[in-house]
Write a protein that holds these residues in place. Sequence first.
Motif, PDB file in Angstrom:
ATOM      1  N   SER A 107       1.007  -1.431   0.655  1.00  0.00           N
ATOM      2  CA  SER A 107      -0.200   0.287  -0.068  1.00  0.00           C
ATOM      3  C   SER A 107       0.840   1.404   0.277  1.00  0.00           C
ATOM      4  O   SER A 107       2.248   1.553   0.309  1.00  0.00           O
ATOM      5  N   VAL A 108       0.516   2.261  -0.750  1.00  0.00           N
ATOM      6  CA  VAL A 108       0.656   3.862  -0.506  1.00  0.00           C
ATOM      7  C   VAL A 108      -0.057   5.065  -0.249  1.00  0.00           C
ATOM      8  O   VAL A 108      -1.481   4.798  -0.808  1.00  0.00           O
ATOM      9  N   PRO A 109      -0.018   5.748   0.820  1.00  0.00           N
ATOM     10  CA  PRO A 109      -1.015   6.579   0.028  1.00  0.00           C
ATOM     11  C   PRO A 109      -0.570   7.714  -0.487  1.00  0.00           C
ATOM     12  O   PRO A 109       0.135   8.182  -1.102  1.00  0.00           O
ATOM     13  N   LEU A 110      -2.034   8.400  -1.479  1.00  0.00           N
ATOM     14  CA  LEU A 110      -1.830   9.351  -1.971  1.00  0.00           C
ATOM     15  C   LEU A 110      -2.062  10.776  -1.533  1.00  0.00           C
ATOM     16  O   LEU A 110      -2.236  10.799  -0.872  1.00  0.00           O
ATOM     17  N   ARG A 111      -1.789  12.181  -2.053  1.00  0.00           N
ATOM     18  CA  ARG A 111      -1.937  12.982  -1.886  1.00  0.00           C
ATOM     19  C   ARG A 111      -3.088  12.830  -1.742  1.00  0.00           C
ATOM     20  O   ARG A 111      -3.455  14.247  -0.874  1.00  0.00           O
ATOM     21  N   ASP A 112      -4.428  12.446  -1.754  1.00  0.00           N
ATOM     22  CA  ASP A 112      -5.439  13.508  -1.268  1.00  0.00           C
ATOM     23  C   ASP A 112      -6.583  12.570  -0.714  1.00  0.00           C
ATOM     24  O   ASP A 112      -7.733  12.623  -0.659  1.00  0.00           O
ATOM     25  N   GLY A 113      -5.355  12.177   0.544  1.00  0.00           N
ATOM     26  CA  GLY A 113      -5.389  11.462   1.135  1.00  0.00           C
ATOM     27  C   GLY A 113      -6.126   9.551   1.592  1.00  0.00           C
ATOM     28  O   GLY A 113      -6.166   8.721   2.539  1.00  0.00           O
ATOM     29  N   ARG A 114      -5.887   9.261   0.330  1.00  0.00           N
ATOM     30  CA  ARG A 114      -6.771   7.665  -0.020  1.00  0.00           C
ATOM     31  C   ARG A 114      -6.326   7.174  -0.636  1.00  0.00           C
ATOM     32  O   ARG A 114      -4.716   7.719   0.285  1.00  0.00           O
ATOM     33  N   VAL A 115      -6.218   6.154   0.259  1.00  0.00           N
ATOM     34  CA  VAL A 115      -4.919   4.902   0.054  1.00  0.00           C
ATOM     35  C   VAL A 115      -4.840   3.516  -1.099  1.00  0.00           C
ATOM     36  O   VAL A 115      -5.963   3.192  -0.865  1.00  0.00           O
TER      37      VAL A 115
END
Length: 432
Positions: A107-115
């Motif tokens: 997993s990796v977190p995105l800039r928009d706060g989603r995973v």
Amino acid sequence: MVRLALRSGLRWKVSLAIAAVSALVAIALSLVVHNAARVSMLDNSRAVMDDRVQAAQKWYEKSGYLGFGAKLDDQRLPEQLKKEAARGLRATYLGDTGAAGPEVWASVPLRDGRVLSVHAQFKDRAKILGDLDRVLVLGSVSVVLGGIALGVLIGDQLSRRLRKAATAARKLAEGDSEVRVRDAIGGRVRDETDDLARAVDGMAEALQQRLEAERRVTADIAHELRTPVTGLLTAAELLPPGRPTELVRDRAQAMRQLVEDVLEVARLDGFAERAELQEIALAEFVTRRVRVAAPDAQVSVLRDAHVSTDPRRLERIIGNLLANAARHGKPPFEVTVEGRVLRVRDHGPGFPEALLKDGPSRFRTGSKDRAGTGHGLGLTIAAGQARVLGARLTFRNAEPTAEGREGAVAVLWLPESAPTNTGSFPVIEVLD
């Protein structure tokens, strides 16, 4: 308390030892290889999923579409990965590692706060690991079997050399002075067996030299005594009649007989005696000799036989056995002829334990019950004459009868074929 002793060959002991060491080494190496392969496969699976999630992240941020099987905010995402994403970290998670293969998440977190996460189960890894385990098992079995074969080969070679050494040592014990243990084991390899062989050969040579020196001293002393004893016996014949004269004559005659016996033992110990063979009917010969030597003895003929032997030496054996029975045993005295087997039995206290254990020995008269007379030369001479004839002489004590009688039994086994020129060695057995 009875102690049980298990006897096993050196070959199998060495084989089992090598097989056990081989099995331990094979198991240890198999475990190490299995664990190293498993760790390597799991690390590789994590690395693959990490690369996949990074590629999916780049593709999503560039095109806005999900690829590589990626999902956003997957509800099945493990809690550990949710925590790492909350901290803004990319992470991988290893799930079930059973027979179905490792289950790996990334997993990796995105800039928009989603995973963004990817998930896969590497079934081929379990198959590869299973194939590796089978290869390791086959390899371990092959190593153990090879260790057993190597152990049998090494143990058989060592066991064969030791058996040859034991056979040569037995021949030395039986009186074959020409045998050498080192020559008997042979081989080009030098190991502890050769050290043992050289030590036994050295001991045999030292004992042989000592025995030869003692034999020569005994023979020289007896030979030097023969002349004065003969003169003493001649002088005793000139004494006036009377009780003192009879005592002197008896003692002189006993001394002369002792000297003659010692000389005979010395000749027999030198292995220089040869049998002068004649064909005789054993039953008739024994009956006539027993009537002269012991008129009170009972002669029983179960089966007659014609034998090729030396009559003089056979007569000497019979006379000594009967004299020993008369001196140490009790009547009735029984002589039995059964083919080539001759038995002499008395009904006295039996042979002493020392004689049953070690055989007849010069100047050893036995236990208290059979001590007091004689010099222990009669049975020694009988055994030596039996050797010259190639016969076998055994000694045992009879089972008690209903009347409580026991007795000593001497058995002479005459050979079917004539002895060799050098005279074969008898097997002198002592049985309880």
